[in-house]
Design a protein around this motif. Structure first.
Motif, short mmCIF file in Angstrom:
data_model
loop_
_atom_site.label_atom_id
_atom_site.label_comp_id
_atom_site.label_asym_id
_atom_site.label_seq_id
_atom_site.Cartn_x
_atom_site.Cartn_y
_atom_site.Cartn_z
N VAL A 85 4.39 -5.45 -10.64
CA VAL A 85 3.47 -5.62 -9.50
C VAL A 85 3.12 -7.09 -9.37
CG1 VAL A 85 1.14 -5.09 -8.69
CG2 VAL A 85 2.56 -3.28 -9.66
N GLY A 86 3.06 -7.58 -8.14
CA GLY A 86 2.86 -9.00 -7.89
C GLY A 86 1.41 -9.41 -7.79
N ALA A 87 1.17 -10.51 -7.10
CA ALA A 87 -0.16 -11.11 -7.00
C ALA A 87 -1.04 -10.32 -6.04
CB ALA A 87 -0.04 -12.56 -6.55
N ARG A 88 -2.33 -10.58 -6.12
CA ARG A 88 -3.28 -9.92 -5.24
C ARG A 88 -3.04 -10.35 -3.79
NH1 ARG A 88 -9.12 -12.02 -5.89
NH2 ARG A 88 -8.24 -13.65 -4.57
N ALA A 106 -11.92 -3.19 -5.71
CA ALA A 106 -10.66 -2.48 -5.95
C ALA A 106 -9.52 -3.24 -5.31
CB ALA A 106 -10.74 -1.05 -5.41
N PRO A 107 -9.19 -4.42 -5.84
CA PRO A 107 -8.19 -5.28 -5.18
C PRO A 107 -6.81 -4.65 -5.14
CG PRO A 107 -8.73 -6.10 -7.38
CD PRO A 107 -9.71 -5.02 -7.08
N LEU A 108 -6.06 -5.04 -4.11
CA LEU A 108 -4.70 -4.54 -3.89
C LEU A 108 -3.71 -5.64 -4.22
CD1 LEU A 108 -2.94 -2.21 -2.68
CD2 LEU A 108 -3.15 -3.39 -0.48
N CYS A 109 -2.66 -5.30 -4.95
CA CYS A 109 -1.63 -6.27 -5.32
C CYS A 109 -0.31 -5.90 -4.66
CB CYS A 109 -1.46 -6.32 -6.83
SG CYS A 109 -2.89 -6.99 -7.71
N THR A 110 0.57 -6.88 -4.53
CA THR A 110 1.88 -6.67 -3.93
C THR A 110 2.67 -5.65 -4.75
OG1 THR A 110 1.89 -8.96 -3.14
CG2 THR A 110 4.00 -7.79 -3.17
N LEU A 141 11.76 -8.62 1.94
CA LEU A 141 10.45 -8.73 2.58
C LEU A 141 9.40 -7.94 1.81
CD1 LEU A 141 11.58 -8.23 6.30
CD2 LEU A 141 11.21 -10.38 5.08
N ASN A 142 8.15 -8.38 1.96
CA ASN A 142 7.02 -7.63 1.42
C ASN A 142 6.54 -6.67 2.50
OD1 ASN A 142 6.93 -8.88 -1.13
ND2 ASN A 142 5.86 -10.64 -0.27
N VAL A 143 6.72 -5.39 2.25
CA VAL A 143 6.46 -4.34 3.24
C VAL A 143 5.16 -3.64 2.92
CG1 VAL A 143 7.38 -2.26 4.32
CG2 VAL A 143 8.95 -4.02 3.49
N LEU A 144 4.34 -3.42 3.95
CA LEU A 144 3.15 -2.59 3.81
C LEU A 144 3.47 -1.22 4.39
CD1 LEU A 144 0.09 -2.28 3.17
CD2 LEU A 144 -0.33 -2.96 5.55
N CYS A 145 3.42 -0.18 3.56
CA CYS A 145 3.71 1.18 4.00
C CYS A 145 2.41 1.97 4.04
CB CYS A 145 4.70 1.85 3.04
SG CYS A 145 5.11 3.55 3.49
N LEU A 146 2.02 2.39 5.24
CA LEU A 146 0.82 3.20 5.42
C LEU A 146 1.23 4.60 5.82
CD1 LEU A 146 -1.31 0.70 7.56
CD2 LEU A 146 -1.36 0.99 5.09
N MET A 147 0.65 5.61 5.17
CA MET A 147 0.96 6.99 5.52
C MET A 147 -0.31 7.80 5.65
SD MET A 147 3.53 9.73 3.71
CE MET A 147 4.90 8.59 3.88
N ASP A 148 -0.45 8.45 6.80
CA ASP A 148 -1.60 9.31 7.07
C ASP A 148 -1.07 10.66 7.56
OD1 ASP A 148 -4.15 10.25 7.55
OD2 ASP A 148 -4.43 9.10 9.41
N SER A 149 -1.02 11.69 6.75
CA SER A 149 -1.54 11.69 5.39
C SER A 149 -0.56 12.42 4.48
CB SER A 149 -2.89 12.40 5.35
OG SER A 149 -2.73 13.78 5.59
N VAL A 150 -0.70 12.15 3.18
CA VAL A 150 0.12 12.83 2.18
C VAL A 150 -0.22 14.32 2.13
CG1 VAL A 150 0.59 12.97 -0.29
CG2 VAL A 150 0.42 10.75 0.80
N THR A 208 -4.84 -2.21 -11.25
CA THR A 208 -4.40 -3.59 -11.49
C THR A 208 -5.52 -4.45 -12.04
OG1 THR A 208 -4.91 -4.20 -9.20
CG2 THR A 208 -2.67 -3.48 -9.68
N LEU A 209 -6.70 -3.87 -12.20
CA LEU A 209 -7.81 -4.61 -12.80
C LEU A 209 -7.69 -4.58 -14.32
CD1 LEU A 209 -10.81 -3.42 -10.59
CD2 LEU A 209 -9.90 -5.75 -10.74
N PRO A 210 -8.20 -5.63 -15.00
CA PRO A 210 -8.91 -6.80 -14.45
C PRO A 210 -7.99 -7.96 -14.08
CG PRO A 210 -9.03 -6.85 -16.82
CD PRO A 210 -8.25 -5.60 -16.48
N HIS A 211 -6.65 -7.80 -14.24
CA HIS A 211 -5.74 -8.93 -14.10
C HIS A 211 -5.61 -9.41 -12.67
CE1 HIS A 211 -4.80 -7.92 -18.22
NE2 HIS A 211 -4.42 -6.71 -17.85
#
Length: 451
Positions: A139-142, A154-158, A249-258, A359-362
Protein backbone atom coordinates in the motif's frame (compact mmCIF):
# COMPACT_ATOMS: atom_id res chain seq x y z
CA UNK A 1 3.25 -5.36 -32.41
CA UNK A 2 0.79 -4.66 -29.58
CA UNK A 3 -2.09 -4.61 -32.08
CA UNK A 4 -1.02 -7.99 -33.55
CA UNK A 5 -0.77 -9.54 -30.08
CA UNK A 6 -4.27 -8.33 -29.18
CA UNK A 7 -5.64 -9.70 -32.47
CA UNK A 8 -3.98 -13.07 -31.81
CA UNK A 9 -5.56 -13.26 -28.35
CA UNK A 10 -8.98 -12.51 -29.85
CA UNK A 11 -8.57 -15.26 -32.45
CA UNK A 12 -7.59 -17.78 -29.77
CA UNK A 13 -10.82 -16.99 -27.92
CA UNK A 14 -12.96 -17.90 -30.95
CA UNK A 15 -14.55 -21.31 -31.20
CA UNK A 16 -14.20 -23.21 -34.51
CA UNK A 17 -17.81 -24.38 -34.43
CA UNK A 18 -21.23 -23.15 -33.30
CA UNK A 19 -23.57 -24.96 -30.94
CA UNK A 20 -27.33 -24.62 -30.74
CA UNK A 21 -29.92 -25.75 -28.23
CA UNK A 22 -33.56 -25.19 -27.41
CA UNK A 23 -35.59 -24.01 -24.44
CA UNK A 24 -37.42 -26.85 -22.70
CA UNK A 25 -38.77 -24.89 -19.74
CA UNK A 26 -38.97 -21.54 -17.97
CA UNK A 27 -39.46 -21.32 -14.21
CA UNK A 28 -39.68 -17.73 -13.05
CA UNK A 29 -36.52 -16.20 -14.48
CA UNK A 30 -34.71 -19.56 -14.76
CA UNK A 31 -34.44 -20.83 -18.36
CA UNK A 32 -33.85 -24.56 -18.91
CA UNK A 33 -31.94 -25.37 -22.10
CA UNK A 34 -31.28 -28.72 -23.76
CA UNK A 35 -28.81 -29.59 -26.51
CA UNK A 36 -25.67 -27.89 -25.19
CA UNK A 37 -24.26 -30.83 -23.23
CA UNK A 38 -20.50 -31.06 -23.56
CA UNK A 39 -20.22 -27.44 -24.71
CA UNK A 40 -21.99 -25.29 -22.11
CA UNK A 41 -19.98 -24.54 -18.98
CA UNK A 42 -20.66 -22.56 -15.85
CA UNK A 43 -20.32 -18.92 -16.87
CA UNK A 44 -20.92 -19.56 -20.59
CA UNK A 45 -23.05 -16.97 -22.34
CA UNK A 46 -25.99 -17.79 -24.59
CA UNK A 47 -28.58 -15.90 -26.63
CA UNK A 48 -32.22 -16.98 -26.77
CA UNK A 49 -34.40 -16.02 -29.72
CA UNK A 50 -37.61 -14.59 -28.23
CA UNK A 51 -40.74 -13.13 -29.79
CA UNK A 52 -39.51 -9.54 -29.33
CA UNK A 53 -35.84 -10.07 -30.15
CA UNK A 54 -32.82 -11.75 -28.60
CA UNK A 55 -32.34 -12.27 -24.86
CA UNK A 56 -28.78 -12.69 -23.53
CA UNK A 57 -28.30 -15.11 -20.63
CA UNK A 58 -25.61 -16.92 -18.69
CA UNK A 59 -25.27 -20.56 -17.69
CA UNK A 60 -25.44 -20.69 -13.89
CA UNK A 61 -26.05 -24.39 -13.32
CA UNK A 62 -25.91 -27.80 -15.04
CA UNK A 63 -28.15 -30.81 -14.40
CA UNK A 64 -27.17 -33.77 -16.60
CA UNK A 65 -28.03 -32.64 -20.14
CA UNK A 66 -29.97 -29.54 -19.06
CA UNK A 67 -28.31 -26.16 -18.65
CA UNK A 68 -29.89 -23.73 -16.18
CA UNK A 69 -29.55 -20.15 -17.41
CA UNK A 70 -30.48 -16.73 -16.05
CA UNK A 71 -31.17 -13.75 -18.35
CA UNK A 72 -29.54 -10.32 -18.36
CA UNK A 73 -32.88 -8.73 -19.28
CA UNK A 74 -36.61 -9.42 -19.00
CA UNK A 75 -37.25 -12.95 -20.37
CA UNK A 76 -40.68 -12.00 -21.77
CA UNK A 77 -41.31 -13.58 -25.16
CA UNK A 78 -39.33 -16.78 -24.57
CA UNK A 79 -41.32 -19.91 -25.46
CA UNK A 80 -40.75 -23.62 -25.15
CA UNK A 81 -38.63 -24.68 -28.13
CA UNK A 82 -37.05 -21.23 -28.63
CA UNK A 83 -33.66 -21.40 -30.31
CA UNK A 84 -30.56 -21.00 -28.15
CA UNK A 85 -27.11 -20.01 -29.48
CA UNK A 86 -23.97 -20.65 -27.44
CA UNK A 87 -21.75 -17.56 -27.59
CA UNK A 88 -18.14 -18.50 -28.34
CA UNK A 89 -15.24 -17.32 -26.19
CA UNK A 90 -15.04 -15.66 -22.80
CA UNK A 91 -17.19 -12.67 -21.94
CA UNK A 92 -14.93 -9.63 -21.96
CA UNK A 93 -15.03 -5.84 -22.06
CA UNK A 94 -12.60 -3.69 -24.05
CA UNK A 95 -12.21 -0.36 -22.23
CA UNK A 96 -10.01 2.47 -23.47
CA UNK A 97 -9.37 6.13 -22.66
CA UNK A 98 -12.43 7.14 -24.69
CA UNK A 99 -14.61 5.52 -22.00
CA UNK A 100 -13.81 8.38 -19.61
CA UNK A 101 -16.85 10.59 -19.18
CA UNK A 102 -19.24 7.80 -20.25
CA UNK A 103 -21.91 5.68 -18.57
CA UNK A 104 -22.18 1.96 -19.40
CA UNK A 105 -24.31 -0.95 -18.26
CA UNK A 106 -23.11 -4.18 -16.71
CA UNK A 107 -22.21 -5.59 -20.13
CA UNK A 108 -20.12 -2.56 -21.09
CA UNK A 109 -22.71 -1.11 -23.51
CA UNK A 110 -23.25 2.68 -23.51
CA UNK A 111 -26.44 3.96 -21.84
CA UNK A 112 -25.83 7.73 -21.78
CA UNK A 113 -27.15 8.54 -25.25
CA UNK A 114 -23.77 9.85 -26.43
CA UNK A 115 -23.40 7.42 -29.30
CA UNK A 116 -21.25 4.38 -29.87
CA UNK A 117 -18.49 3.53 -27.44
CA UNK A 118 -14.98 2.99 -28.89
CA UNK A 119 -13.35 -0.27 -27.90
CA UNK A 120 -9.78 -0.89 -26.83
CA UNK A 121 -7.35 -3.47 -28.18
CA UNK A 122 -6.93 -5.56 -25.03
CA UNK A 123 -9.93 -7.63 -23.86
CA UNK A 124 -10.51 -7.65 -20.11
CA UNK A 125 -12.28 -10.71 -18.68
CA UNK A 126 -15.24 -9.69 -16.55
CA UNK A 127 -14.28 -12.11 -13.78
CA UNK A 128 -10.51 -12.07 -13.34
CA UNK A 129 -8.30 -13.21 -10.46
CA UNK A 130 -6.39 -10.59 -8.44
CA UNK A 131 -2.60 -10.33 -8.78
CA UNK A 132 -0.81 -13.09 -6.82
CA UNK A 133 -0.28 -12.07 -3.21
CA UNK A 134 3.50 -12.55 -3.37
CA UNK A 135 3.75 -10.31 -6.45
CA UNK A 136 1.68 -7.36 -5.29
CA UNK A 137 3.23 -4.06 -4.30
CA UNK A 138 2.59 -2.64 -0.84
CA UNK A 139 0.00 0.00 0.00
CA UNK A 140 1.31 3.44 -0.95
CA UNK A 141 1.32 6.89 0.59
CA UNK A 142 -1.65 8.67 2.12
CA UNK A 143 -3.98 10.47 -0.26
CA UNK A 144 -6.27 13.35 0.66
CA UNK A 145 -10.01 12.72 0.49
CA UNK A 146 -11.23 16.23 1.31
CA UNK A 147 -13.25 14.71 4.21
CA UNK A 148 -11.79 16.03 7.47
CA UNK A 149 -13.16 13.16 9.58
CA UNK A 150 -11.38 10.65 7.33
CA UNK A 151 -8.16 12.58 6.74
CA UNK A 152 -7.65 13.02 10.50
CA UNK A 153 -9.03 9.85 12.08
CA UNK A 154 -9.16 7.19 9.31
CA UNK A 155 -6.73 8.17 6.53
CA UNK A 156 -6.86 6.53 3.12
CA UNK A 157 -3.72 5.32 1.36
CA UNK A 158 -3.06 4.48 -2.29
CA UNK A 159 -4.18 0.90 -2.92
CA UNK A 160 -6.15 0.62 0.31
CA UNK A 161 -9.68 -0.83 0.41
CA UNK A 162 -12.07 0.94 2.75
CA UNK A 163 -15.69 0.11 3.55
CA UNK A 164 -18.43 2.67 4.25
CA UNK A 165 -20.97 0.98 6.55
CA UNK A 166 -24.33 2.67 6.99
CA UNK A 167 -28.05 2.15 7.27
CA UNK A 168 -30.47 3.73 4.83
CA UNK A 169 -30.95 7.50 4.75
CA UNK A 170 -27.94 8.63 6.81
CA UNK A 171 -25.90 10.34 4.07
CA UNK A 172 -23.93 7.42 2.60
CA UNK A 173 -24.52 8.38 -1.05
CA UNK A 174 -23.69 12.04 -0.42
CA UNK A 175 -20.43 11.05 1.28
CA UNK A 176 -19.62 8.82 -1.70
CA UNK A 177 -20.18 11.70 -4.11
CA UNK A 178 -17.84 13.94 -2.09
CA UNK A 179 -15.17 11.25 -2.21
CA UNK A 180 -15.67 10.82 -5.97
CA UNK A 181 -15.03 14.54 -6.58
CA UNK A 182 -12.28 15.24 -4.08
CA UNK A 183 -10.13 12.12 -3.65
CA UNK A 184 -6.77 12.46 -5.41
CA UNK A 185 -6.53 9.94 -8.29
CA UNK A 186 -5.86 9.68 -12.02
CA UNK A 187 -9.08 7.89 -12.95
CA UNK A 188 -12.29 7.07 -11.08
CA UNK A 189 -14.43 4.02 -11.88
CA UNK A 190 -17.82 4.19 -10.18
CA UNK A 191 -20.17 1.21 -9.93
CA UNK A 192 -23.82 1.94 -9.06
CA UNK A 193 -25.08 -1.56 -8.31
CA UNK A 194 -28.80 -1.87 -7.61
CA UNK A 195 -29.16 1.92 -7.40
CA UNK A 196 -32.53 3.71 -7.61
CA UNK A 197 -33.10 4.69 -11.21
CA UNK A 198 -34.13 8.27 -10.44
CA UNK A 199 -30.92 8.91 -8.49
CA UNK A 200 -28.48 8.02 -11.26
CA UNK A 201 -28.78 11.29 -13.17
CA UNK A 202 -28.80 13.25 -9.90
CA UNK A 203 -25.55 11.60 -8.88
CA UNK A 204 -23.87 12.16 -12.24
CA UNK A 205 -25.04 15.74 -12.88
CA UNK A 206 -25.29 17.25 -9.38
CA UNK A 207 -22.94 15.25 -7.16
CA UNK A 208 -20.23 14.14 -9.58
CA UNK A 209 -20.45 17.18 -11.85
CA UNK A 210 -18.83 17.75 -15.27
CA UNK A 211 -15.27 17.83 -13.90
CA UNK A 212 -15.72 14.63 -11.90
CA UNK A 213 -17.40 12.85 -14.80
CA UNK A 214 -14.59 13.81 -17.18
CA UNK A 215 -12.14 11.59 -15.28
CA UNK A 216 -14.65 8.82 -14.53
CA UNK A 217 -16.34 5.78 -16.01
CA UNK A 218 -19.75 5.10 -14.45
CA UNK A 219 -21.18 1.54 -14.52
CA UNK A 220 -24.91 1.39 -13.79
CA UNK A 221 -27.33 -1.45 -13.02
CA UNK A 222 -30.53 -0.17 -11.40
CA UNK A 223 -32.59 -2.03 -8.83
CA UNK A 224 -35.25 -3.08 -11.36
CA UNK A 225 -32.77 -4.99 -13.54
CA UNK A 226 -32.32 -8.77 -13.22
CA UNK A 227 -29.99 -10.10 -10.53
CA UNK A 228 -27.51 -11.31 -13.16
CA UNK A 229 -27.08 -7.79 -14.55
CA UNK A 230 -26.60 -6.33 -11.07
CA UNK A 231 -23.91 -8.89 -10.29
CA UNK A 232 -22.33 -8.32 -13.70
CA UNK A 233 -22.13 -4.56 -13.08
CA UNK A 234 -19.93 -5.16 -10.02
CA UNK A 235 -17.57 -7.41 -11.97
CA UNK A 236 -17.45 -4.97 -14.90
CA UNK A 237 -16.57 -2.12 -12.53
CA UNK A 238 -13.48 -4.00 -11.35
CA UNK A 239 -12.55 -5.12 -14.88
CA UNK A 240 -12.52 -1.49 -16.09
CA UNK A 241 -10.51 -0.42 -13.02
CA UNK A 242 -7.97 -3.18 -13.73
CA UNK A 243 -7.54 -1.91 -17.30
CA UNK A 244 -6.50 1.55 -16.10
CA UNK A 245 -4.40 0.10 -13.26
CA UNK A 246 -2.37 -1.91 -15.76
CA UNK A 247 -1.60 1.34 -17.58
CA UNK A 248 0.25 2.51 -14.48
CA UNK A 249 -2.52 4.81 -13.23
CA UNK A 250 -3.80 5.26 -9.69
CA UNK A 251 -7.46 4.32 -9.93
CA UNK A 252 -10.21 5.19 -7.45
CA UNK A 253 -12.89 2.47 -7.51
CA UNK A 254 -16.18 3.40 -5.84
CA UNK A 255 -18.97 0.84 -5.52
CA UNK A 256 -22.45 1.45 -4.14
CA UNK A 257 -23.18 -1.06 -2.86
CA UNK A 258 -21.56 -4.38 -2.05
CA UNK A 259 -24.72 -5.39 -0.19
CA UNK A 260 -26.79 -5.24 -3.39
CA UNK A 261 -24.14 -7.33 -5.14
CA UNK A 262 -24.54 -9.91 -2.36
CA UNK A 263 -28.34 -9.79 -2.68
CA UNK A 264 -28.06 -10.35 -6.44
CA UNK A 265 -25.76 -13.34 -5.87
CA UNK A 266 -28.26 -14.68 -3.33
CA UNK A 267 -31.06 -14.47 -5.90
CA UNK A 268 -28.91 -16.27 -8.46
CA UNK A 269 -27.95 -19.00 -5.99
CA UNK A 270 -31.51 -19.61 -4.85
CA UNK A 271 -32.79 -19.72 -8.45
CA UNK A 272 -30.10 -22.31 -9.24
CA UNK A 273 -31.21 -24.54 -6.36
CA UNK A 274 -28.49 -23.62 -3.89
CA UNK A 275 -29.52 -24.03 -0.22
CA UNK A 276 -29.93 -20.92 1.92
CA UNK A 277 -27.46 -20.51 4.77
CA UNK A 278 -27.00 -17.49 7.03
CA UNK A 279 -30.08 -15.18 6.99
CA UNK A 280 -31.10 -16.56 3.63
CA UNK A 281 -27.72 -15.87 1.98
CA UNK A 282 -26.35 -18.81 0.02
CA UNK A 283 -22.77 -20.11 0.51
CA UNK A 284 -21.62 -18.70 -2.84
CA UNK A 285 -22.30 -15.17 -1.57
CA UNK A 286 -19.52 -15.49 0.98
CA UNK A 287 -17.27 -17.16 -1.60
CA UNK A 288 -17.80 -14.39 -4.18
CA UNK A 289 -17.27 -11.44 -1.81
CA UNK A 290 -13.49 -11.95 -1.36
CA UNK A 291 -13.10 -12.75 -5.08
CA UNK A 292 -14.64 -9.38 -5.89
CA UNK A 293 -13.01 -7.23 -3.20
CA UNK A 294 -9.52 -8.73 -3.50
CA UNK A 295 -9.32 -7.47 -7.09
CA UNK A 296 -8.92 -3.96 -5.70
CA UNK A 297 -5.61 -2.97 -4.12
CA UNK A 298 -2.03 -2.46 -5.31
CA UNK A 299 -0.96 -4.00 -8.61
CA UNK A 300 2.39 -5.58 -9.34
CA UNK A 301 5.49 -3.37 -8.94
CA UNK A 302 5.55 -0.95 -11.86
CA UNK A 303 1.79 -1.10 -12.33
CA UNK A 304 -0.71 1.32 -10.85
CA UNK A 305 -3.12 0.59 -8.03
CA UNK A 306 -6.85 0.42 -7.33
CA UNK A 307 -7.92 2.31 -4.22
CA UNK A 308 -11.31 0.86 -3.33
CA UNK A 309 -14.19 2.49 -1.46
CA UNK A 310 -17.12 0.10 -1.05
CA UNK A 311 -20.42 0.96 0.62
CA UNK A 312 -22.24 -1.61 2.74
CA UNK A 313 -25.94 -1.10 3.45
CA UNK A 314 -26.37 -2.63 6.90
CA UNK A 315 -29.69 -4.36 7.47
CA UNK A 316 -31.73 -2.68 10.21
CA UNK A 317 -28.68 -0.67 11.36
CA UNK A 318 -27.16 -3.96 12.55
CA UNK A 319 -23.45 -3.62 11.81
CA UNK A 320 -22.90 -7.30 12.69
CA UNK A 321 -25.29 -8.72 10.07
CA UNK A 322 -23.71 -11.41 7.83
CA UNK A 323 -22.67 -9.35 4.78
CA UNK A 324 -21.31 -6.46 6.85
CA UNK A 325 -19.39 -8.85 9.09
CA UNK A 326 -17.89 -10.71 6.10
CA UNK A 327 -16.90 -7.52 4.24
CA UNK A 328 -15.36 -5.96 7.35
CA UNK A 329 -13.03 -8.94 7.65
CA UNK A 330 -11.85 -8.61 4.03
CA UNK A 331 -11.25 -4.86 3.71
CA UNK A 332 -8.41 -2.72 5.07
CA UNK A 333 -10.62 -0.59 7.26
CA UNK A 334 -14.21 0.35 7.92
CA UNK A 335 -15.98 3.69 8.27
CA UNK A 336 -19.15 3.55 10.34
CA UNK A 337 -21.90 6.07 9.56
CA UNK A 338 -24.54 6.11 12.31
CA UNK A 339 -28.10 7.34 12.48
CA UNK A 340 -27.54 8.77 15.97
CA UNK A 341 -24.98 11.28 14.67
CA UNK A 342 -27.08 12.07 11.59
CA UNK A 343 -30.05 12.85 13.82
CA UNK A 344 -27.91 15.43 15.61
CA UNK A 345 -27.40 17.17 12.25
CA UNK A 346 -23.66 16.53 11.92
CA UNK A 347 -22.76 15.41 8.41
CA UNK A 348 -20.88 13.37 7.33
CA UNK A 349 -22.30 11.30 10.17
CA UNK A 350 -19.08 9.31 10.69
CA UNK A 351 -18.69 7.68 14.09
CA UNK A 352 -15.02 8.35 14.81
CA UNK A 353 -14.76 5.93 17.71
CA UNK A 354 -16.15 2.97 15.71
CA UNK A 355 -14.19 3.62 12.51
CA UNK A 356 -10.82 2.02 11.84
CA UNK A 357 -8.16 2.38 9.15
CA UNK A 358 -5.70 -0.49 9.11
CA UNK A 359 -2.96 1.72 7.63
CA UNK A 360 -2.59 3.51 10.97
CA UNK A 361 -0.38 4.67 12.54
CA UNK A 362 2.05 4.61 9.57
CA UNK A 363 -0.22 6.69 7.32
CA UNK A 364 0.28 9.78 9.49
CA UNK A 365 3.31 11.69 10.70
CA UNK A 366 4.28 11.40 14.36
CA UNK A 367 2.88 14.80 15.36
CA UNK A 368 -0.36 14.11 13.46
CA UNK A 369 -0.78 10.79 15.24
CA UNK A 370 -0.33 12.56 18.57
CA UNK A 371 -3.08 15.05 17.71
CA UNK A 372 -5.37 12.28 16.45
CA UNK A 373 -5.02 10.20 19.60
CA UNK A 374 -5.48 13.19 21.88
CA UNK A 375 -8.68 14.19 20.06
CA UNK A 376 -9.92 10.60 20.00
CA UNK A 377 -9.35 10.32 23.75
CA UNK A 378 -11.36 13.48 24.36
CA UNK A 379 -14.23 12.26 22.18
CA UNK A 380 -14.19 8.90 23.95
CA UNK A 381 -14.35 10.56 27.37
CA UNK A 382 -17.19 12.81 26.25
CA UNK A 383 -19.05 9.85 24.75
CA UNK A 384 -18.87 7.99 28.08
CA UNK A 385 -20.24 10.98 30.00
CA UNK A 386 -22.61 12.45 27.41
CA UNK A 387 -25.85 11.08 28.86
CA UNK A 388 -24.89 12.07 32.40
CA UNK A 389 -24.06 15.60 31.24
CA UNK A 390 -27.35 15.90 29.33
CA UNK A 391 -29.27 14.81 32.41
CA UNK A 392 -27.49 17.46 34.49
CA UNK A 393 -26.05 14.84 36.84
CA UNK A 394 -22.44 15.92 36.33
CA UNK A 395 -21.00 18.75 38.42
CA UNK A 396 -18.34 20.90 36.78
CA UNK A 397 -14.96 20.53 38.49
CA UNK A 398 -15.49 16.95 39.61
CA UNK A 399 -12.99 15.65 37.03
CA UNK A 400 -10.60 17.90 35.06
CA UNK A 401 -10.40 15.42 32.17
CA UNK A 402 -14.17 15.33 31.81
CA UNK A 403 -14.32 19.13 32.06
CA UNK A 404 -11.83 19.40 29.23
CA UNK A 405 -13.77 16.89 27.13
CA UNK A 406 -17.04 18.78 27.68
CA UNK A 407 -15.36 22.01 26.59
CA UNK A 408 -13.55 20.66 23.52
CA UNK A 409 -15.73 17.85 22.08
CA UNK A 410 -18.34 20.23 20.58
CA UNK A 411 -15.54 22.21 18.89
CA UNK A 412 -14.05 19.02 17.42
CA UNK A 413 -17.52 17.98 16.22
CA UNK A 414 -17.91 21.39 14.55
CA UNK A 415 -14.56 20.88 12.78
CA UNK A 416 -15.77 17.54 11.39
CA UNK A 417 -19.02 18.99 9.99
CA UNK A 418 -18.92 19.51 6.20
CA UNK A 419 -21.25 20.24 3.31
CA UNK A 420 -20.91 19.08 -0.30
CA UNK A 421 -19.15 22.36 -1.14
CA UNK A 422 -16.80 22.45 1.86
CA UNK A 423 -13.67 20.62 0.76
CA UNK A 424 -11.14 19.99 3.51
CA UNK A 425 -7.35 20.18 3.30
CA UNK A 426 -5.20 17.74 5.27
CA UNK A 427 -2.68 20.30 6.57
CA UNK A 428 -5.38 22.85 7.43
CA UNK A 429 -7.47 20.19 9.18
CA UNK A 430 -4.62 19.16 11.49
CA UNK A 431 -3.72 22.82 12.12
CA UNK A 432 -7.31 23.54 13.15
CA UNK A 433 -7.35 20.48 15.42
CA UNK A 434 -4.05 21.53 17.00
CA UNK A 435 -5.47 24.99 17.69
CA UNK A 436 -8.50 23.49 19.44
CA UNK A 437 -6.38 21.25 21.66
CA UNK A 438 -3.83 23.96 22.49
CA UNK A 439 -6.54 26.37 23.61
CA UNK A 440 -7.29 24.15 26.59
CA UNK A 441 -3.68 23.04 27.15
CA UNK A 442 -4.60 19.44 26.62
CA UNK A 443 -1.07 18.38 25.80
CA UNK A 444 -0.19 15.44 23.56
CA UNK A 445 0.18 11.71 23.88
CA UNK A 446 2.71 9.23 22.62
CA UNK A 447 2.02 8.17 19.02
CA UNK A 448 1.03 4.59 19.74
CA UNK A 449 -1.98 3.02 18.12
CA UNK A 450 -4.18 0.48 19.81
CA UNK A 451 -6.44 -0.13 16.83
Amino acid sequence: MKTLAAAARSLRDLSPDRRFGRVIGVRGTLIEVEGLDGAARIGSHITVTAADGVVAAEVTGLDRSVAHCLPFSDPQGIASGSRVDLVAGRFVVRPCDAWLGRMVDGLGAPIDGKGLLPVGLDPRPIKAPPPPAAERARVGARIGTGIRALDIFAPLCTGQRLGLFAGSGVGKSVLLSMLARWTACDVAVIGLVGERGREVQEFVEDDLGPDGLARSVVVVATSDEPALMRRQAAWTTLAIAEHFRDQGLNVLCLMDSVTRFAMAQREIGLASGEPAATKGYTPTVFAELPRLLERAGPGRPGQGSITGLFTVLVDGDDHNEPVADAVRGILDGHIVITRRIAERGRYPAIDILKSVSRTLPHALAEDQNALRLAARSLLSTYGDMEEIVRLGAYKTGANPEVDRAIALAPRIEALLMQTKRDRGDVADSFAALAAILEDAGSGTVEPEDAA
